[in-house]
Scaffold this motif. Structure first.
Motif, PDB file in Angstrom:
ATOM      1  N   GLN A   1       0.863  -1.187   0.000  1.00 30.74           N
ATOM      2  CA  GLN A   1       0.000   0.000   0.000  1.00 30.74           C
ATOM      3  C   GLN A   1       0.892   1.226   0.000  1.00 30.74           C
ATOM      4  O   GLN A   1       0.970   1.952   0.997  1.00 30.74           O
ATOM      5  N   PRO A   2       1.567   1.476  -1.131  1.00 27.46           N
ATOM      6  CA  PRO A   2       2.554   2.555  -1.159  1.00 27.46           C
ATOM      7  C   PRO A   2       1.968   3.934  -0.863  1.00 27.46           C
ATOM      8  O   PRO A   2       2.577   4.720  -0.138  1.00 27.46           O
TER       9      PRO A   2
ATOM     10  N   HIS B   1      -0.875   4.812   0.904  1.00 26.70           N
ATOM     11  CA  HIS B   1      -1.200   4.916   2.330  1.00 26.70           C
ATOM     12  C   HIS B   1       0.079   5.000   3.161  1.00 26.70           C
ATOM     13  O   HIS B   1       0.155   5.759   4.127  1.00 26.70           O
ATOM     14  N   GLY B   2       1.056   4.213   2.758  1.00 30.24           N
ATOM     15  CA  GLY B   2       2.334   4.235   3.470  1.00 30.24           C
ATOM     16  C   GLY B   2       2.970   5.606   3.406  1.00 30.24           C
ATOM     17  O   GLY B   2       3.426   6.147   4.419  1.00 30.24           O
ATOM     18  N   PHE B   3       2.982   6.199   2.223  1.00 30.03           N
ATOM     19  CA  PHE B   3       3.623   7.500   2.033  1.00 30.03           C
ATOM     20  C   PHE B   3       2.892   8.606   2.812  1.00 30.03           C
ATOM     21  O   PHE B   3       3.513   9.439   3.465  1.00 30.03           O
ATOM     22  N   ILE B   4       1.560   8.575   2.742  1.00 32.91           N
ATOM     23  CA  ILE B   4       0.770   9.574   3.492  1.00 32.91           C
ATOM     24  C   ILE B   4       1.031   9.424   4.994  1.00 32.91           C
ATOM     25  O   ILE B   4       1.256  10.411   5.710  1.00 32.91           O
ATOM     26  N   GLY B   5       1.026   8.179   5.464  1.00 32.73           N
ATOM     27  CA  GLY B   5       1.327   7.935   6.879  1.00 32.73           C
ATOM     28  C   GLY B   5       2.724   8.411   7.231  1.00 32.73           C
ATOM     29  O   GLY B   5       2.950   8.988   8.291  1.00 32.73           O
ATOM     30  N   GLY B   6       3.657   8.175   6.308  1.00 34.15           N
ATOM     31  CA  GLY B   6       5.030   8.615   6.537  1.00 34.15           C
ATOM     32  C   GLY B   6       5.115  10.123   6.676  1.00 34.15           C
ATOM     33  O   GLY B   6       5.835  10.644   7.538  1.00 34.15           O
ATOM     34  N   ILE B   7       4.357  10.833   5.858  1.00 39.61           N
ATOM     35  CA  ILE B   7       4.351  12.301   5.947  1.00 39.61           C
ATOM     36  C   ILE B   7       3.817  12.757   7.314  1.00 39.61           C
ATOM     37  O   ILE B   7       4.379  13.651   7.948  1.00 39.61           O
ATOM     38  N   LEU B   8       2.753  12.097   7.778  1.00 34.99           N
ATOM     39  CA  LEU B   8       2.219  12.438   9.108  1.00 34.99           C
ATOM     40  C   LEU B   8       3.251  12.158  10.202  1.00 34.99           C
ATOM     41  O   LEU B   8       3.421  12.948  11.142  1.00 34.99           O
ATOM     42  N   ILE B   9       3.955  11.041  10.067  1.00 31.30           N
ATOM     43  CA  ILE B   9       4.990  10.695  11.058  1.00 31.30           C
ATOM     44  C   ILE B   9       6.119  11.737  10.997  1.00 31.30           C
ATOM     45  O   ILE B   9       6.629  12.174  12.031  1.00 31.30           O
ATOM     46  N   GLY B  10       6.482  12.137   9.778  1.00 31.10           N
ATOM     47  CA  GLY B  10       7.493  13.180   9.626  1.00 31.10           C
ATOM     48  C   GLY B  10       7.036  14.493  10.254  1.00 31.10           C
ATOM     49  O   GLY B  10       7.818  15.194  10.907  1.00 31.10           O
ATOM     50  N   LEU B  11       5.758  14.835  10.082  1.00 34.67           N
ATOM     51  CA  LEU B  11       5.216  16.052  10.700  1.00 34.67           C
ATOM     52  C   LEU B  11       5.276  15.946  12.223  1.00 34.67           C
ATOM     53  O   LEU B  11       5.596  16.927  12.912  1.00 34.67           O
ATOM     54  N   ALA B  12       4.978  14.749  12.733  1.00 31.39           N
ATOM     55  CA  ALA B  12       5.063  14.539  14.183  1.00 31.39           C
ATOM     56  C   ALA B  12       6.479  14.832  14.667  1.00 31.39           C
ATOM     57  O   ALA B  12       6.685  15.521  15.672  1.00 31.39           O
TER      58      ALA B  12
ATOM     59  N   MET C   1      -7.641   8.064  13.790  1.00 24.51           N
ATOM     60  CA  MET C   1      -7.442   7.699  12.388  1.00 24.51           C
ATOM     61  C   MET C   1      -8.119   6.375  12.054  1.00 24.51           C
ATOM     62  O   MET C   1      -8.753   6.233  11.006  1.00 24.51           O
TER      63      MET C   1
END
Lengths: 138, 147
Positions: free
Chosen positions: B10-11, B13-24, B71
């Motif tokens: 799920q690239p 969803h993975g990327f969007i989640g990664g962006i949120l983690i990066g924002l965190a 989420m």
């Protein structure tokens, strides 16, 4: 303000873990299963996160101080030793066995309470164990 | 092409989640001047390590399941398959707790915050835990313990 930052950061992190599929241990395990049915999703999660964080580091260099604290308190150690490599390798074994690292495990405490709690309690025991050996070796 | 090669991936969803983690991580870094490393902040919350102000660490840790729950609810549920054995979970947790303290970090601290900072220590640590994780999964599979 500082407290709000902690909560906001944690919530963003948890939300990111949930949408990314990283709260599914079988998917994380799939990333590590290179010789089998490999699932590259985790690489996209890392890619997105590293991209945003790389920008954050660029901003950080131009800031004299963080928004809500007096100064940046960042790791300054540069020593690469057996503790670092061995500790990370040990963590990798646990990660491979359970498909869980600390973030997703804590985040799963509400959505999958029983297995997450078993992992998290054991993880805390491991941290306590380290604390005890650390005290003994000094 | 990716979806043909790896039908389970799920690239996006993975990327969007990664962006949120990066924002965190960015909020923690630019707001409080700290690394958003889960193992370190968890240990700090429990008084097992020095570091960030304890309330900051505790609220980050409490925020994790809250954000995940919001989420998950918004998405109408997420897929999640855990190891079938509590013994495996307990052993994995124990090793993870000890190893992340010995190695000063986990996937978030070394893998996200450290890699993006090009920290040599984090690059070495991330290589180490990914390699040992891959070897572990291969060994478990070879011994018939896959799940």
């Amino acid at each position: 303000m500082r407290h709000l930052i902690g909560l906001l950061s944690g919530m963003l992190f948890g939300a990111g873990l949930a949408i990314s599929g990283m709260m599914d241990p079988s998917r994380v395990r799939g990333f590590l299963d290179v010789a089998g049915n490999w699932d590259p999703t985790l690489a996209f999660v890392m890619g997105g996160a590293v991209l945003v964080m790389a920008l954050a580091w660029l901003v950080q260099r131009r800031m004299p101080a963080p928004v809500a604290c007096e100064e940046f308190s960042l790791p300054g150690t540069r020593i690469i030793d057996g503790k670092l490599i061995g500790g990370a390798a040990l963590f990798g074994i646990g990660w491979g066995l359970g498909g869980l690292c600390p973030g997703p495990a804590v985040a799963s405490l509400v959505t999958n309470p029983v297995p997450a709690a078993v992992f998290v309690l054991a993880m805390v025991a491991g941290m306590v164990g380290f604390r005890l050996t650390e005290g003994g070796s000094k | 092409m990716l979806s043909e090669l790896f039908p389970h991936a799920q690239p996006l969803h993975g990327f969007i989640g990664g962006i949120l983690i990066g924002l965190a991580g960015a909020v923690m870094l630019l707001g409080a001047g700290r690394i958003a490393g889960v193992s370190g902040l968890a240990a700090r919350t429990l008084g097992l390590a020095s570091g960030a102000p304890r309330m900051l660490a505790a609220l980050f840790i409490v925020g994790l399941p809250i954000g995940a729950l919001i989420m998950t609810t918004a998405l109408g549920g997420i897929e999640s398959r855990f190891p079938p054995s509590y013994a495996v979970l307990a052993v994995a947790g124990l090793i993870t707790g000890f190893g992340t303290r010995l190695g000063s970090g986990c996937t978030s601290g070394h893998g996200v915050c450290g890699l993006s900072r090009l920290s040599p220590r984090s690059i070495v640590a991330t290589g180490s835990f990914i390699a040992s994780g891959m070897v572990t999964v291969a060994l478990v599979n070879a011994l018939g313990g896959g799940w």
